[in-house]
Design an enzyme around this catalytic site. Structure first.
Site, short mmCIF file in Angstrom:
data_model
loop_
_atom_site.label_atom_id
_atom_site.label_comp_id
_atom_site.label_asym_id
_atom_site.label_seq_id
_atom_site.Cartn_x
_atom_site.Cartn_y
_atom_site.Cartn_z
N ASP A 55 0.82 -1.21 0.00
CA ASP A 55 0.00 0.00 0.00
C ASP A 55 0.86 1.26 0.00
O ASP A 55 0.46 2.29 -0.55
CB ASP A 55 -0.99 0.00 1.18
CG ASP A 55 -2.28 0.72 0.81
OD1 ASP A 55 -2.76 0.52 -0.31
OD2 ASP A 55 -2.80 1.49 1.64
N GLU A 96 0.38 10.93 4.99
CA GLU A 96 0.15 9.50 4.86
C GLU A 96 1.44 8.75 4.51
O GLU A 96 1.73 7.69 5.06
CB GLU A 96 -0.91 9.25 3.78
CG GLU A 96 -1.48 7.85 3.83
CD GLU A 96 -2.87 7.80 3.22
OE1 GLU A 96 -3.75 8.52 3.72
OE2 GLU A 96 -3.06 7.08 2.24
N GLU A 148 -11.33 5.77 -2.47
CA GLU A 148 -11.30 6.25 -1.08
C GLU A 148 -12.41 5.60 -0.25
O GLU A 148 -12.20 5.22 0.91
CB GLU A 148 -11.43 7.78 -1.03
CG GLU A 148 -10.35 8.55 -1.76
CD GLU A 148 -8.98 8.49 -1.08
OE1 GLU A 148 -8.56 7.41 -0.64
OE2 GLU A 148 -8.34 9.57 -1.00
N GLU A 218 -9.64 -3.58 -5.92
CA GLU A 218 -9.50 -3.54 -4.46
C GLU A 218 -9.50 -4.96 -3.88
O GLU A 218 -8.71 -5.27 -2.99
CB GLU A 218 -10.61 -2.70 -3.83
CG GLU A 218 -10.45 -1.20 -4.05
CD GLU A 218 -9.31 -0.56 -3.24
OE1 GLU A 218 -8.85 -1.16 -2.26
OE2 GLU A 218 -8.88 0.53 -3.62
C1 LIG Z 1 -5.37 -0.11 -2.47
C2 LIG Z 1 -5.80 1.17 -1.82
N1 LIG Z 1 -7.04 1.62 -2.07
C3 LIG Z 1 -7.47 2.76 -1.51
C4 LIG Z 1 -6.64 3.48 -0.67
C5 LIG Z 1 -7.16 4.74 -0.01
O1 LIG Z 1 -6.40 5.83 -0.35
C6 LIG Z 1 -5.35 2.98 -0.45
N2 LIG Z 1 -4.48 3.62 0.37
N3 LIG Z 1 -4.95 1.83 -1.03
#
Ligand SMILES: Cc1ncc(CO)c(N)n1
Length: 229
Positions: A55, A96, A148, A218
């Site tokens: 991520d 972040e 999001e 996702e």
């Molecule tokens: C895979 C993924 N989807 C959504 C977000 C949200 O920003 C993230 N950080 N990572």
């Protein structure tokens, strides 16, 4: 059938109608076994570390995507306040990225030598397609909201009653599950809805497809955490 759907979409909002129509896909993305394993406390920390590193790479690629949404808002939007919502989202990505670095060092995850896995590569490729000039603002803002919203809905569930999420993952859950992030997602949804109300049938169709693509990507992204577990 098509006519009835249109009337329904008008009454409850087009995105809400899509979420009803694609309930299974949406639930699959926001109630993935990886997320549920955090909620019931059975999470394998190796899975969490895999997700964390992947991520981090995703969020780095997400920054230029959000920048491209900002440019499209500036060029194509009929409402100047869109840009402020997107700018705020973009600015929060700096914090972040720092958080990912701190969290990774806490868990001894070396971020410098992580390679993106296939699901991550596929997701970033989709983002790049959306960044292109041929993809219009309505479609990208819909995709942006969906990206999001999946995290918001997933992580908010881990803060709700009955969650046995390990205390050391609380910060992660709060990052995307907090109320402020929820309101930000609502602002994005409002923009997307406003744009969709004025969009051509073709743009509406493309936006619905973009939502479905996000949901699939996702699920694949969450799936990665299981491979190395
Ligand atoms: C895979 C993924 N989807 C959504 C977000 C949200 O920003 C993230 N950080 N990572």
């Amino acid at each position: 059938m098509e006519e009835r759907m249109k009337a329904e979409e008008k009454k409850i909002g087009i995105v809400e109608a899509w979420l009803r129509k694609h309930r299974l896909q949406f639930t699959g993305a926001i109630r993935h076994p990886f997320v549920l394993s955090i909620r019931d406390g059975s999470i394998d920390m190796a899975s969490f570390k895999t997700w964390l590193a992947q991520d981090y790479l995703f969020v780095r690629a997400f920054v230029p995507f959000v920048a491209s949404v900002l440019i499209k808002a500036w060029k194509e939007s009929d409402d100047g306040s869109d840009m402020e919502v997107i700018l705020k989202g973009m600015a929060s990505l700096e914090d972040e990225i720092s958080w990912f670095k701190r969290e990774a060092s806490k868990w001894d995850v070396p971020l410098s030598d992580v390679a993106p896995q296939q699901a991550n590569i596929n997701y970033c490729r989709f983002l790049e397609k959306l960044m292109g000039p041929e993809t219009q603002y309505t479609e990208v803002i819909t995709a942006f909201w969906a990206i999001e919203a999946v995290y918001q809905e997933s992580f908010a569930h881990l803060l709700e009653e009955g969650s046995k999420a390990p205390p050391e993952l609380k910060e992660t859950c709060e990052r995307w599950g907090n109320e402020g992030f929820g309101q930000y997602c609502q602002s994005l949804l409002k923009i997307a809805t406003r744009r969709l109300q004025k969009a051509s049938d073709h743009q509406i169709k493309r936006s619905e497809l973009a939502l479905l693509t996000v949901l699939e990507l996702e699920v694949e992204f969450w799936n990665m955490s299981r491979v190395n577990a």
